[in-house]
Design a protein around this motif. Structure first.
Motif, PDB file in Angstrom:
ATOM      1  N   SER A 126      -7.738  -1.306   4.116  1.00 50.68           N
ATOM      2  CA  SER A 126      -7.262  -1.068   5.480  1.00 50.68           C
ATOM      3  C   SER A 126      -5.737  -1.140   5.512  1.00 50.68           C
ATOM      4  CB  SER A 126      -7.857  -2.081   6.453  1.00 50.68           C
ATOM      5  OG  SER A 126      -7.166  -3.303   6.389  1.00 50.68           O
ATOM      6  N   VAL A 127      -5.153  -0.257   6.308  1.00 54.25           N
ATOM      7  CA  VAL A 127      -3.713  -0.286   6.552  1.00 54.25           C
ATOM      8  C   VAL A 127      -3.510  -1.017   7.868  1.00 54.25           C
ATOM      9  CG1 VAL A 127      -1.689   1.152   6.986  1.00 54.25           C
ATOM     10  CG2 VAL A 127      -3.429   1.913   5.342  1.00 54.25           C
ATOM     11  N   THR A 128      -2.652  -2.026   7.847  1.00 55.13           N
ATOM     12  CA  THR A 128      -2.478  -2.866   9.036  1.00 55.13           C
ATOM     13  C   THR A 128      -1.130  -2.581   9.695  1.00 55.13           C
ATOM     14  OG1 THR A 128      -3.804  -4.570   7.972  1.00 55.13           O
ATOM     15  CG2 THR A 128      -2.524  -5.248   9.866  1.00 55.13           C
ATOM     16  N   ILE A 129      -1.178  -2.435  11.021  1.00 53.54           N
ATOM     17  CA  ILE A 129       0.037  -2.146  11.786  1.00 53.54           C
ATOM     18  C   ILE A 129      -0.117  -2.826  13.138  1.00 53.54           C
ATOM     19  CG2 ILE A 129      -0.963   0.016  12.647  1.00 53.54           C
ATOM     20  CD1 ILE A 129       1.772   1.302  12.532  1.00 53.54           C
ATOM     21  N   GLU A 157      -1.452  15.319  14.025  1.00 57.80           N
ATOM     22  CA  GLU A 157      -0.246  14.687  13.483  1.00 57.80           C
ATOM     23  C   GLU A 157      -0.506  14.276  12.043  1.00 57.80           C
ATOM     24  OE1 GLU A 157       1.638  11.660  15.724  1.00 57.80           O
ATOM     25  OE2 GLU A 157       1.802  12.885  17.525  1.00 57.80           O
ATOM     26  N   LEU A 158       0.504  14.471  11.222  1.00 58.70           N
ATOM     27  CA  LEU A 158       0.425  14.016   9.837  1.00 58.70           C
ATOM     28  C   LEU A 158       0.653  12.510   9.775  1.00 58.70           C
ATOM     29  CD1 LEU A 158       0.418  14.759   6.730  1.00 58.70           C
ATOM     30  CD2 LEU A 158       2.915  14.712   6.907  1.00 58.70           C
ATOM     31  N   PHE A 159      -0.272  11.785   9.149  1.00 57.33           N
ATOM     32  CA  PHE A 159      -0.075  10.365   8.825  1.00 57.33           C
ATOM     33  C   PHE A 159       0.047  10.305   7.303  1.00 57.33           C
ATOM     34  CE2 PHE A 159      -0.801   9.480  13.061  1.00 57.33           C
ATOM     35  CZ  PHE A 159      -0.966   8.138  13.358  1.00 57.33           C
ATOM     36  N   GLU A 160       1.233   9.978   6.827  1.00 51.82           N
ATOM     37  CA  GLU A 160       1.458   9.930   5.378  1.00 51.82           C
ATOM     38  C   GLU A 160       1.911   8.530   4.983  1.00 51.82           C
ATOM     39  OE1 GLU A 160       3.865  12.283   1.829  1.00 51.82           O
ATOM     40  OE2 GLU A 160       4.224  12.846   3.916  1.00 51.82           O
ATOM     41  N   ILE A 161       1.174   7.938   4.052  1.00 51.71           N
ATOM     42  CA  ILE A 161       1.476   6.568   3.616  1.00 51.71           C
ATOM     43  C   ILE A 161       1.917   6.603   2.160  1.00 51.71           C
ATOM     44  CG2 ILE A 161       0.474   4.281   3.147  1.00 51.71           C
ATOM     45  CD1 ILE A 161      -1.452   4.984   5.575  1.00 51.71           C
ATOM     46  N   ASN A 162       3.060   6.007   1.900  1.00 52.96           N
ATOM     47  CA  ASN A 162       3.562   5.859   0.532  1.00 52.96           C
ATOM     48  C   ASN A 162       4.059   4.434   0.375  1.00 52.96           C
ATOM     49  OD1 ASN A 162       3.355   8.066  -1.248  1.00 52.96           O
ATOM     50  ND2 ASN A 162       4.757   9.247   0.050  1.00 52.96           N
ATOM     51  N   GLU A 163       3.357   3.662  -0.432  1.00 51.06           N
ATOM     52  CA  GLU A 163       3.703   2.246  -0.635  1.00 51.06           C
ATOM     53  C   GLU A 163       3.818   1.557   0.722  1.00 51.06           C
ATOM     54  OE1 GLU A 163       7.031   2.206  -3.347  1.00 51.06           O
ATOM     55  OE2 GLU A 163       5.703   2.540  -5.047  1.00 51.06           O
ATOM     56  N   ASN A 164       5.039   1.101   1.107  1.00 48.16           N
ATOM     57  CA  ASN A 164       5.133   0.371   2.387  1.00 48.16           C
ATOM     58  C   ASN A 164       5.741   1.237   3.495  1.00 48.16           C
ATOM     59  OD1 ASN A 164       7.767   0.474   1.490  1.00 48.16           O
ATOM     60  ND2 ASN A 164       8.290  -1.559   2.287  1.00 48.16           N
ATOM     61  N   GLU A 182       8.224   1.034   8.556  1.00 43.92           N
ATOM     62  CA  GLU A 182       8.064   0.176   7.379  1.00 43.92           C
ATOM     63  C   GLU A 182       6.859  -0.732   7.599  1.00 43.92           C
ATOM     64  OE1 GLU A 182      10.725  -3.063   5.013  1.00 43.92           O
ATOM     65  OE2 GLU A 182      11.789  -1.304   5.769  1.00 43.92           O
ATOM     66  N   LEU A 183       5.918  -0.696   6.650  1.00 40.64           N
ATOM     67  CA  LEU A 183       4.717  -1.537   6.732  1.00 40.64           C
ATOM     68  C   LEU A 183       4.967  -2.854   6.012  1.00 40.64           C
ATOM     69  CD1 LEU A 183       2.212   1.341   5.873  1.00 40.64           C
ATOM     70  CD2 LEU A 183       2.635   0.392   8.140  1.00 40.64           C
ATOM     71  N   LYS A 184       4.118  -3.848   6.311  1.00 38.17           N
ATOM     72  CA  LYS A 184       4.334  -5.181   5.720  1.00 38.17           C
ATOM     73  C   LYS A 184       3.900  -5.245   4.264  1.00 38.17           C
ATOM     74  CE  LYS A 184       3.920  -7.673  10.086  1.00 38.17           C
ATOM     75  NZ  LYS A 184       2.979  -8.355  10.967  1.00 38.17           N
ATOM     76  N   GLU A 185       2.985  -4.327   3.875  1.00 32.90           N
ATOM     77  CA  GLU A 185       2.475  -4.366   2.499  1.00 32.90           C
ATOM     78  C   GLU A 185       2.555  -2.983   1.873  1.00 32.90           C
ATOM     79  OE1 GLU A 185      -1.402  -6.208   2.142  1.00 32.90           O
ATOM     80  OE2 GLU A 185      -0.994  -7.373   3.964  1.00 32.90           O
ATOM     81  N   ASN A 186       2.322  -2.932   0.567  1.00 33.33           N
ATOM     82  CA  ASN A 186       2.265  -1.652  -0.142  1.00 33.33           C
ATOM     83  C   ASN A 186       0.829  -1.130  -0.171  1.00 33.33           C
ATOM     84  OD1 ASN A 186       4.949  -1.803  -0.614  1.00 33.33           O
ATOM     85  ND2 ASN A 186       4.808  -2.235  -2.787  1.00 33.33           N
ATOM     86  N   TYR A 187       0.695   0.185  -0.040  1.00 35.86           N
ATOM     87  CA  TYR A 187      -0.635   0.804  -0.034  1.00 35.86           C
ATOM     88  C   TYR A 187      -0.658   1.993  -0.986  1.00 35.86           C
ATOM     89  CZ  TYR A 187      -1.212  -1.900   4.271  1.00 35.86           C
ATOM     90  OH  TYR A 187      -1.286  -2.907   5.188  1.00 35.86           O
TER      91      TYR A 187
END
Length: 370
Positions: A126-129, A157-164, A182-187
């Motif tokens: 899970s990605v947390t925000i 909409e494009l949701f693109e996740i790279n690391e954090n 900026e996310l709290k963790e890397n994904y």
């Protein structure tokens, strides 16, 4: 089935899931809200096969059971009940009695067994925000998706996740909106296109608390948002999203620092002279210390000067005023920076960190207006 819960809890739940009830469908069961009190909790569900929402509400289950009730009638009844305890009781022929104080409604439900449940989607990483961030990101990008289906990818909409890093992009052929978070963790890297309808509905039902979080699960065909006691499951839009990198050149001939509120108010005033369907551009004439904004329409004309700080060349360029207003309204900064190349190239509005980037294509205008 028999259950009791407060009108407030019931109404909150109904309002949340109603967002997934289809407006037009050939399947009558999809026009219902499912009340499932068969497993120690009261769960409300609605599903239009593209978007499904379920939420758990507090209450007391006296007899477990399940029923599907027409969403329109049920939500109107709940809305107009007194602010007190509501009892919902069904029998084997799906007759449903809704009681609150002295009000008694008898309506016919449908078998819950026929209801189209939300698809089971395997939840892995899970990605947390924060709720606040997700709500804000949607608000700051959703206005530039396309509202017709000519190109399905433009309606999402494009949701693109790279690391954090989470990048959210929307575009409609005339402008692009980008938010970088900026996310709290890397994904693990992920890249999906989420329907605009899904994001619009989420932004309406998510409380937006800074302390509370949303867990996002992404699979090949679905995206899931979990927050509070609510789960939203949506199909993704298939296809390869547009390659926008080559449009995001950092070259510029003119850089302008300007007060956002002054610019927004000025363009807003100028639109008083534009009627619906009138395509008149707002013209920005940038010289050494100020920007002159002018508009010429069938109703009349207006011009106004705004003080600026400028690096680079003078420029005269025209834009659709609505596109500028949409972007300026969602930027929180007091001072903003515009980057321009020439009258035929896009204008960029972005901050130093590029946490937001708004690209707006110019429009041609007749120089005889000057």
């Amino acid at each position: 089935m028999k259950l009791i819960c407060s009108k407030m809890n019931l109404l909150r739940g109904v309002n949340i899931v109603s967002k997934a009830v289809p407006t037009r469908t050939t399947m009558a069961i999809l026009e219902c809200i499912l009340i499932d009190a068969s497993a120690n909790e009261i769960k409300l569900t609605a599903n239009d096969t593209e978007l499904g929402i379920e939420t758990v509400i507090e209450g007391e289950i006296l007899e477990p059971g399940i029923i599907a009730l027409d969403a329109k009638i049920f939500s109107e009844i709940v809305r107009k009940l007194p602010d007190n305890e509501v009892t919902i009781e069904t029998d084997s022929s799906f007759k449903t009695l809704i009681t609150c104080e002295k009000a008694n409604f008898n309506i016919i439900g449908k078998s819950g067994e026929d209801f189209s449940y939300i698809p089971y989607v395997e939840r892995k990483e899970s990605v947390t925000i924060s709720q606040f961030t997700l709500k804000e990101v949607i608000h700051q990008t959703i206005f530039s998706i396309a509202d017709n289906d000519n190109n399905k990818l433009m309606t999402g909409e494009l949701f693109e996740i790279n690391e954090n890093q989470l990048k959210v992009v929307s575009l409609d052929g005339h402008r692009i909106s980008i938010r970088n978070i900026e996310l709290k963790e890397n994904y693990q890297p992920k890249k999906v296109v989420v329907p605009g309808k899904t994001l619009n509905e989420i932004s309406k039902i998510i409380p937006g608390s800074t302390e509370e979080e949303v867990n996002i699960f992404i699979t090949e065909n679905h995206i899931i948002f979990e927050f509070d006691q609510t789960t939203v499951v949506s199909r993704l839009i298939e296809g390869e999203y547009f390659r926008i990198e080559q449009m995001l050149s950092s070259d510029y001939e003119t850089k302008i620092n300007i007060n956002k509120r002054e610019l927004l108010d000025c363009i807003d005033r100028a639109t008083l002279l534009i009627t619906e369907g009138d395509k008149k551009p707002i013209i920005m004439n940038v010289t050494e210390d100020f920007m002159e904004l002018k508009i010429n329409s069938f109703i009349g004309s207006m011009n106004e000067d705004i003080d600026i700080e400028k690096d680079g060349k003078d420029i005269m360029i025209g834009f659709n005023p609505k596109f500028f207003i949409d972007a300026l309204k969602v930027i929180d900064d007091e001072e903003i920076t515009l980057y321009m190349v020439n009258p035929k190239a896009p204008c960029f509005i972005k901050d130093a960190q590029e946490s937001y980037i708004y690209l707006i294509l110019p429009v041609n205008f007749n120089t005889s207006m000057n």
